[in-house]
Structure formats: C-alpha cells, structure tokens
Design a protein around this motif. Sequence first.
Motif, PDB file in Angstrom:
ATOM      1  N   TYR A 280      53.843  50.526  62.188  1.00 27.43           N
ATOM      2  CA  TYR A 280      53.552  49.740  60.986  1.00 27.43           C
ATOM      3  C   TYR A 280      53.658  48.239  61.275  1.00 27.43           C
ATOM      4  O   TYR A 280      54.106  47.816  62.349  1.00 27.43           O
ATOM      5  CB  TYR A 280      54.485  50.134  59.845  1.00 27.43           C
ATOM      6  N   SER A 281      53.270  47.449  60.282  1.00 26.83           N
ATOM      7  CA  SER A 281      53.355  45.986  60.385  1.00 26.83           C
ATOM      8  C   SER A 281      54.688  45.517  59.821  1.00 26.83           C
ATOM      9  O   SER A 281      55.030  45.847  58.678  1.00 26.83           O
ATOM     10  CB  SER A 281      52.226  45.312  59.604  1.00 26.83           C
ATOM     11  N   LYS A 282      55.438  44.733  60.590  1.00 26.11           N
ATOM     12  CA  LYS A 282      56.668  44.129  60.082  1.00 26.11           C
ATOM     13  C   LYS A 282      56.341  42.947  59.168  1.00 26.11           C
ATOM     14  O   LYS A 282      56.892  42.825  58.077  1.00 26.11           O
ATOM     15  CB  LYS A 282      57.540  43.657  61.251  1.00 26.11           C
ATOM     16  N   ASP A 283      55.444  42.065  59.629  1.00 25.46           N
ATOM     17  CA  ASP A 283      55.052  40.875  58.860  1.00 25.46           C
ATOM     18  C   ASP A 283      53.537  40.903  58.670  1.00 25.46           C
ATOM     19  O   ASP A 283      52.782  41.040  59.649  1.00 25.46           O
ATOM     20  CB  ASP A 283      55.424  39.588  59.602  1.00 25.46           C
ATOM     21  N   TYR A 284      53.107  40.736  57.435  1.00 23.07           N
ATOM     22  CA  TYR A 284      51.666  40.745  57.162  1.00 23.07           C
ATOM     23  C   TYR A 284      51.372  40.038  55.848  1.00 23.07           C
ATOM     24  O   TYR A 284      52.265  39.814  55.016  1.00 23.07           O
ATOM     25  CB  TYR A 284      51.113  42.172  57.129  1.00 23.07           C
ATOM     26  N   ASP A 285      50.107  39.679  55.661  1.00 21.87           N
ATOM     27  CA  ASP A 285      49.601  39.067  54.428  1.00 21.87           C
ATOM     28  C   ASP A 285      48.560  39.971  53.793  1.00 21.87           C
ATOM     29  O   ASP A 285      47.828  40.688  54.491  1.00 21.87           O
ATOM     30  CB  ASP A 285      48.931  37.709  54.702  1.00 21.87           C
ATOM     31  N   ILE A 286      48.474  39.895  52.467  1.00 22.83           N
ATOM     32  CA  ILE A 286      47.347  40.474  51.722  1.00 22.83           C
ATOM     33  C   ILE A 286      46.484  39.311  51.268  1.00 22.83           C
ATOM     34  O   ILE A 286      46.970  38.371  50.631  1.00 22.83           O
ATOM     35  CB  ILE A 286      47.820  41.303  50.525  1.00 22.83           C
ATOM     36  N   LYS A 287      45.210  39.375  51.607  1.00 21.85           N
ATOM     37  CA  LYS A 287      44.286  38.288  51.311  1.00 21.85           C
ATOM     38  C   LYS A 287      43.078  38.808  50.525  1.00 21.85           C
ATOM     39  O   LYS A 287      42.716  39.981  50.648  1.00 21.85           O
ATOM     40  CB  LYS A 287      43.802  37.623  52.605  1.00 21.85           C
ATOM     41  N   VAL A 288      42.460  37.920  49.753  1.00 23.60           N
ATOM     42  CA  VAL A 288      41.248  38.268  49.006  1.00 23.60           C
ATOM     43  C   VAL A 288      40.178  37.217  49.274  1.00 23.60           C
ATOM     44  O   VAL A 288      40.473  36.075  49.652  1.00 23.60           O
ATOM     45  CB  VAL A 288      41.519  38.363  47.482  1.00 23.60           C
ATOM     46  N   SER A 289      38.935  37.628  49.069  1.00 24.84           N
ATOM     47  CA  SER A 289      37.798  36.739  49.304  1.00 24.84           C
ATOM     48  C   SER A 289      36.625  37.172  48.449  1.00 24.84           C
ATOM     49  O   SER A 289      36.473  38.354  48.129  1.00 24.84           O
ATOM     50  CB  SER A 289      37.398  36.779  50.787  1.00 24.84           C
ATOM     51  N   ASP A 290      35.802  36.205  48.077  1.00 24.21           N
ATOM     52  CA  ASP A 290      34.564  36.513  47.357  1.00 24.21           C
ATOM     53  C   ASP A 290      33.394  36.738  48.301  1.00 24.21           C
ATOM     54  O   ASP A 290      32.413  37.379  47.925  1.00 24.21           O
ATOM     55  CB  ASP A 290      34.212  35.375  46.387  1.00 24.21           C
ATOM     56  N   ASP A 291      33.472  36.197  49.512  1.00 24.79           N
ATOM     57  CA  ASP A 291      32.316  36.238  50.409  1.00 24.79           C
ATOM     58  C   ASP A 291      32.611  36.850  51.774  1.00 24.79           C
ATOM     59  O   ASP A 291      31.722  36.954  52.608  1.00 24.79           O
ATOM     60  CB  ASP A 291      31.738  34.836  50.590  1.00 24.79           C
ATOM     61  N   ASN A 293      34.359  35.496  54.050  1.00 28.27           N
ATOM     62  CA  ASN A 293      34.546  34.422  55.022  1.00 28.27           C
ATOM     63  C   ASN A 293      35.731  33.527  54.695  1.00 28.27           C
ATOM     64  O   ASN A 293      36.503  33.152  55.565  1.00 28.27           O
ATOM     65  CB  ASN A 293      33.281  33.559  55.114  1.00 28.27           C
ATOM     66  N   ASN A 294      35.850  33.172  53.424  1.00 26.12           N
ATOM     67  CA  ASN A 294      36.903  32.259  52.979  1.00 26.12           C
ATOM     68  C   ASN A 294      37.980  33.069  52.265  1.00 26.12           C
ATOM     69  O   ASN A 294      37.700  33.718  51.245  1.00 26.12           O
ATOM     70  CB  ASN A 294      36.319  31.203  52.045  1.00 26.12           C
ATOM     71  N   TRP A 295      39.221  32.993  52.769  1.00 22.39           N
ATOM     72  CA  TRP A 295      40.281  33.896  52.334  1.00 22.39           C
ATOM     73  C   TRP A 295      41.417  33.158  51.645  1.00 22.39           C
ATOM     74  O   TRP A 295      41.756  32.033  52.008  1.00 22.39           O
ATOM     75  CB  TRP A 295      40.831  34.670  53.530  1.00 22.39           C
ATOM     76  N   THR A 296      41.995  33.824  50.634  1.00 18.44           N
ATOM     77  CA  THR A 296      43.161  33.320  49.917  1.00 18.44           C
ATOM     78  C   THR A 296      44.278  34.347  50.002  1.00 18.44           C
ATOM     79  O   THR A 296      44.070  35.529  49.691  1.00 18.44           O
ATOM     80  CB  THR A 296      42.827  33.054  48.440  1.00 18.44           C
ATOM     81  N   THR A 297      45.454  33.924  50.440  1.00 22.31           N
ATOM     82  CA  THR A 297      46.603  34.826  50.525  1.00 22.31           C
ATOM     83  C   THR A 297      47.231  35.004  49.144  1.00 22.31           C
ATOM     84  O   THR A 297      47.585  34.013  48.491  1.00 22.31           O
ATOM     85  CB  THR A 297      47.654  34.268  51.498  1.00 22.31           C
ATOM     86  N   ILE A 298      47.354  36.261  48.693  1.00 22.51           N
ATOM     87  CA  ILE A 298      47.961  36.531  47.392  1.00 22.51           C
ATOM     88  C   ILE A 298      49.317  37.235  47.518  1.00 22.51           C
ATOM     89  O   ILE A 298      50.030  37.392  46.525  1.00 22.51           O
ATOM     90  CB  ILE A 298      47.020  37.376  46.503  1.00 22.51           C
ATOM     91  N   LYS A 299      49.673  37.633  48.747  1.00 22.16           N
ATOM     92  CA  LYS A 299      50.976  38.278  48.955  1.00 22.16           C
ATOM     93  C   LYS A 299      51.343  38.183  50.429  1.00 22.16           C
ATOM     94  O   LYS A 299      50.509  38.450  51.300  1.00 22.16           O
ATOM     95  CB  LYS A 299      50.936  39.760  48.552  1.00 22.16           C
ATOM     96  N   SER A 300      52.589  37.785  50.711  1.00 25.95           N
ATOM     97  CA  SER A 300      53.105  37.767  52.077  1.00 25.95           C
ATOM     98  C   SER A 300      54.321  38.685  52.161  1.00 25.95           C
ATOM     99  O   SER A 300      55.205  38.635  51.295  1.00 25.95           O
ATOM    100  CB  SER A 300      53.509  36.343  52.490  1.00 25.95           C
TER     101      SER A 300
END
Length: 702
Positions: A280-291, A293-300
Amino acid sequence: MKKSALSVFFLACVLTTGLWSGLASAATNIAQGKTTFASSVKNNSQAPERAVDGDHGTRWSSDHGDNEWITVDLGERYDLTEARLYWHNAYAEDYEVQVSDDGNSWAVVKSVIDSDGGLDELSFSGQGRYVRIEGYRPGTNRGYSLLELEVYGEPVVDDTDTTTGGTDTTTDETNTTTDDTTTNDTGTTTDDTTTTDDTTTTDNTDTTTDNTDTSTDNLALHKTAVASSVEHDYLGPEQAIDGDPDTRWSSDFSDHNWITVDLEDRYDLSSIKLYWQNSYSKDYDIKVSDDGNNWTTIKSVVDSDGGLDELNVSGQGRYVRIEGYRRATQWGHSLWELEVYGEPATDPTVTNVALSKVAFASSVENDYLGPEHAIDGNPDTRWSSDFSDHNWITVDLGSEHELVEAKLYWQNSYSKDYDIKVSNDGNNWTTVKSVIDSDGGLDELSFSGRGRYVRIEGYRRATEWGHSLWELEVYGYASDTDSTGTVEDSTTVSDTDSTDSTSEDTGSVTEDTQAPTVPAGLSAVDVGDTWTALSWDAASDDTEVFSYELYRDGALVAELLAPTTSYTDQGLISGASYHYAVRAGDSAGNWSGLSGSLQVSTTESTETVSTVDESTTVAGAVTLEWVTPDQRANGDYLELYEIGGYEIRYRNLDNSVTGSIVIEDNVATSYSFESLEGDYQFFIAVYDTNGLYSEFVALAPI
C-alpha cells in the motif's frame, strides 16, 4: 511613421437631428424585443438582437459575404401582413422574406430585386412563427446591416395542429449572437479558420449512466482508468475499478506512482474508498481535474496503515487521481478497488473573464492603440502591434481560471498564423490552440485550458501592417483552487492505455518580492512635429526583467516586452511639450520606481494639411459629415471596395482631452456624438483595406 498613400478630401461638420425621429406606427411591431439569431455578425456590438430593439441608433451587421441572413422568433404563429426593413448603408440589393413554423422548413413570401436601401416597406401574406430576411446580393462589399426589422400581423386563431414542436426542432435559439452552430439549416460552421489543436480536448458534456441518481453509487465502477506504470499486464489499472475484490492494480517497484480514473462527467465529490493490497501507499494525495492535465489536491494522507481508507473529500472534477509518494513495502503501490462517490456538479457560469482586466503586449503601433483597448468591451477601439510578424498580446485574468473559449475580433490587419497560450506565472506557457491560415473577421475558438494568463501569439501577418484586434474575449470561470503556487505538468504515459496522461511535479515556485532597478538613460533620440523616438538603458533584476511601462504626462502610453528599450510615440501635437518616464517590471508583478522625468518638445509643423484650425464650440449632440474620397495621393482612382473605413480624432481645448473613433464602414459619410460640451477640434482620415492611412484633415464648422 506610417507613410500616407491616400488623398486628403473635403469634409464638413453640421448639427443635425436624428434620421429616424418621428417615425411611428399605429400597428404593433411583433418582432420588437423577440429572440433573434443570424448567420454571422461583424462584431459583438452589432449582434442580431440590435435589429429588433426598437432603437434606430443600433444595428445588426453580418460578415462581408453574399449569402447571409437574420431570423426572428415571434414566439408563436402569426398571420403576417407586412415587414419594414430600415437598412444601414450596407443594404441588400437582392433578398427574400421567408417564414417557417419550425425554423427548419422555409417558405418564401416576398422576393426583392434591386433594392436601393433606406426603408423597404413590404406587404405580403403568410403564416409562421419564424421570419427570416435572407440576402443574396449586397449593395456594397460590406455584407448586410439592418438598423431595424419590424414585422406586423395578427396571432393565428385555433392553431392546435401545427404549433407543437416549434421550439424543440430549433437548436438553442436563446443564443442570439455569434454561434453559428445554433442555427440548423445553413450549413455554417463555428470556426471560420483552419485550426490545429495542440491539446487533447475531452468532451465533458456526456452524462454518466446509472450513476447519477444518488451519492451511494460508485462513480468509478467500470469507467476508464490509466496509471503511471503496471507491474504485469494482468495487474492493469482497470482491475481496480471492475467491482471485483479479487483483482487489483499494481505499479512498478518505485515510490512515485499514480492511478487515474475518468468519471466521464464533472462531479461534486464527497468520499473516496481505497481497498489497499499489502503493498500500500504510506503517503499519497487525492487529486481532481477537469481536463486530465491540471490537477488540484483535495486530500493528503500521511502514514496510512493500509487496509481500507475511507476518506471524506470536497472537490469538483471529471478525473480523480491517487498519487503515491512513499511505499509501505519494497514492492509498489497496489489497490484491490478504488471507489468514488458524489453528485453531478452544477455547471459553472461561463463569462468573458478578460473584460477590463490588465493587458500588455510585445509592441504597440502608437499610444492610442495599446493592448488595453482590446479588452475594454468597446468595439470601436483596438490594439495594434508594430509592423512585424512575431507579436503577441497577453491578458492577466487576476487569478487562475478554467478556460473553454476565445473570441477574436480582428481588424483588417489580422494574424494569419497564431497560437493561443495559457500560463499560471506569465513565464511558462502551454499552447491550447493553434490557428493556421485564418481569414480574419471573427475567430471563435473552443479549447480546454487552465491558467491566469492568456496570450495570443502571432507568427505571420495577413498584411504589411501588424496584428490588430478590436476585441479579445476569453470565456471561462474561476478555478475552485488557485494552483499558481505549484505548477504541475506531465509527460508520463500509461503502460496499459495509449492515452497520454500528464503528471510530473515540478515543485513549488519561490515567491519573488524584489523589484527591478529603475531604468536609467531615458532620452529622445529623434523628434518630429507629431512624434518622438525614445530609448533607455536596460534595467536589471534578481530573476529577469519582464516588461517596461512608458508614461507620458503621468498617463501610461506603452507596455513593452523586455528586452525592448525603445519606443516611438506618435500622434502628438506639433510645437507642444511632453514629460516622459519609464519603469521596469518582472514576471512576479514587482515594479521599479519611475525614472527621472524627460521633457520633449515637438517641432513646429512645416506642412499645411488644412487651412481650418479653429475650434468649434459645441453643447449637446453633434454630427460630422464628409464626402467619400475617390482618389489616392498618387492620383490613382480609389475604388469604394478599397476603402477600409475612417478614423476620427477629436480634442477638447478646454482640458486637452483627446479621443479617437474608428469607423469600420467604407460607405459611411457621417458620425454622431451624443453629447459634447466645450471647444473642440475634429480631424478625420480614411484608411484602405490594407490599413494604409491618408493624412488627417480638419473638419470645418459651418
């Protein structure tokens, strides 16, 4: 200085009353205020609704083609008896009046041959909900233009069999301006240019099936998934969204890996469930994008212990990415199942986000054609570059935006080849649209991009002059999260999918707070009667100087891209004194102080362009009238179709305020100011279709 090749011509200034004042009708004009649409529009101030607003001071104007039309939706079926067409100078010689019940099938109720413009009062008999004026032969080379379209008739009685479906069969009639795809029977297209798209634009309009009724549905189930890597072909990313707890995705044996799922539509996300395998991943981000290509982190997540991670989130997007940075084992990152929950997102309001923002350019032709004029919402002002192929205009939207469309209203000096680029920092640019062989006029371009800065970068001019825009409109909406502090880019391709996916973290941008040095050495290297050539020494900065601002008498007259350190200020008054100063700016928006003031005095003019230099005292409305020129300065005959339009300059002698009006109409012979007060001077010049100007001559009061 631009050399004139057009003749000086006689003009006169008179005070007049409105042309259409006093016109009235006892009958009811059933077209007034109704919905309209057209085959094309010349610019956004001359949209089709202007022809049914009851105001004879506004008008609809088409492109400069033969086969153009305007349609009005009366809202219901009528017995029609009459139409009145108040033509502008650009009238139709041959045209038809057509009616329709559904906006698709048309019947001709009146044909007009050899109209002479002005007012056409037409009697006919027909029934329908839609009325169309379709032109086939214009009276000039400037297309068609209607000051007002009036339609008269009475509602159809007992219309129960034929009224159904009228609005259903006509596509999107609420768009009354420039989108040719809202019409359905002319075969017109949206883009009037040949374009090549440098980005993969994904259609966000398709709705997901079975998963839009409730947030308890797993939105990721059986959708498309891609990943940065896979351990084996049977451990691909699709195994993590197949609903089977015995299959899984597994990456290669490295720390930085990700998996992305395309939800096929935008969603308001509320929770994520991650069923981790032992790796499993110890450290990770959840990201969202409309396209994608360009990503926004919504959870770390830091120090996950694996198993099941149930995470509440808040964010909107079409794409969801789980991006791991640290593995728990010597193996990779591995998910039995990735579940995503949420509700369909409400589409944001899309507006012209460039209007009245800050603009700057690689160059300007003169001080009254600065880049700010391309985003002021005024179709009679414009930006124009110097006379070279490679030039650009940039608008700073103030914050990061999701961008979907641009509309470019070109002047006659347009760009043949150009790119639309976006940036978060004003330094690193991404091309979102490339245009090859544009034919000018209006370019309506759809694309997908995200950024704070938008640049139109021209590479090839259509004429010997520069690149010139009446208006640059950029459509989009503010991003939920401004990611200008972190620039994310990508080059990684999934081993299990041929689709390019992007994600290479380039790290944080260090804030720059140091301003450049003050430019030194400002001097006038040459001075004429109406111009001066200025230069200064290059400033220095801890990163790099991005641009310079030049001020005349405290007002900004030019914004220049570094390393340019010279500018020719034109359109000055002979025998007058001006004070100049310059400052330097960097890409972070830090500005130096102004340089010391430089006084420049223009020389006295030795030419007599007009014996009339007196001012005119005016109070209220004033109309200027002139005679159409027919000769060039070298004696050659000047054809009407060779005239591009006119430019009027005026000056208030009471406060020295000056102004300029560009009239893009070759058959115009007058212009009205609604309200002026004080002592004024008026001057006019004619320009041809290549942008070549005559000398400016004074308008004599009579």
